[in-house]
Design an enzyme around this catalytic site. Structure first.
Site, PDB file in Angstrom:
ATOM      1  CG  ASP A 113      -1.757   1.088   1.442  1.00  0.00           C
ATOM      2  OD1 ASP A 113      -2.367   1.704   0.267  1.00  0.00           O
ATOM      3  OD2 ASP A 113      -2.025   1.657   2.444  1.00  0.00           O
ATOM      4  CG  ASP A 126      -1.651   7.574   0.689  1.00  0.00           C
ATOM      5  OD1 ASP A 126      -0.931   8.742   0.845  1.00  0.00           O
ATOM      6  OD2 ASP A 126      -2.315   7.257  -0.144  1.00  0.00           O
ATOM      7  CG  ASP A 154      -1.839   2.230   6.464  1.00  0.00           C
ATOM      8  OD1 ASP A 154      -2.291   1.911   5.393  1.00  0.00           O
ATOM      9  OD2 ASP A 154      -2.029   3.180   7.046  1.00  0.00           O
TER      10      ASP A 154
END
Length: 239
Positions: free
Chosen positions: A28, A30, A184
């Site tokens: 991922d 961000d 996250d």
């Protein structure tokens, strides 16, 4: 908060065996490669407050982190009864990019960890393509992933649905069960599990001060939680 009708996480795929490296590492962006979430969540919260949505940044983080803007706007309309005005999303995106220019940094140690990889790797992010390339370019990470950056704009459904991860794996020529995703957010972990991929949770970003142990990510199906890219090599070895 996730999209209505999202597929439930699939049982964990067999994946690479103990000590066996994955065929593809999917990052991922961000909150994983770049420490963008404190900035973007603050700018989104400020924008929502301006149009009358009574919400604070912690609630925005808990409900919307890792979710595409189109989905967020749908939740705002359904849950707060506010239809965002024309140009709102574009204004928030522009405000966020200006803040990025002033404040954005790569995660500590990530450039060195990615550069040292001997495995195929790519990026699969909920960010739109313009923001994605701008962020990776600004932090010096784009050359490490050039030609291997995939956005939710390329698929019909974003996270928590599996479409983006399956798209990235297909473009990279990897079977889902051989992929390791680094995420996250709960929507991201849910999407990876629904795609039949192994997933580990990263809690080294500035938005994870509330729970460095990553209990929410583990509950969603992350097989391991880490917060320092010095540990990435051990994770990829299946340690």
């Amino acid at each position: 908060m996730t999209d209505a009708g999202a597929a439930r996480p699939a049982p964990r795929a067999p994946g690479p065996g103990q000590g066996e490296a994955p065929a593809l590492v999917i990052f991922d962006c961000d909150g994983v490669l770049i420490d963008s979430e404190p900035i973007s969540l603050a700018r989104l919260t400020a924008g929502l407050n301006r149009i009358g949505v009574d919400i604070d940044v912690e609630t925005v983080r808990a409900r919307f982190a890792g979710t595409a803007m189109t989905s967020i706007m749908g939740h705002v309309a359904a849950d707060y009864g506010i239809c965002v005005p024309d140009g709102f999303v574009e204004a928030v995106k522009a405000d966020t990019l200006r803040a990025f220019d002033r404040e954005l940094r790569a995660m500590r140690g990530v450039a060195e960890a990615v550069a040292a990889l001997t495995l195929p790797a790519c990026v699969a992010s909920s960010s739109d393509p313009v923001r994605l390339r701008h962020s990776l370019g600004l932090t010096g990470l784009l050359p490490l992933f050039e030609g291997r950056v995939f956005s939710s704009a390329e698929v019909a459904r974003g996270k928590p649905f599996p479409d983006l991860f399956l798209h990235a794996a297909a473009r990279m020529g990897a079977a889902p069960e051989g992929c390791l995703v680094i995420e996250d957010s709960v929507p991201g972990v849910t999407a990876a599990r629904a795609a039949g991929m192994n997933v580990v949770g990263f809690t080294g970003g500035g938005h994870w001060g509330h729970d460095r142990a990553g209990a929410d990510l583990a509950a969603a199906g992350a097989s391991r939680i880490f917060r320092d890219y010095a540990d990435l090599a051990d994770i990829l070895r299946g340690a």
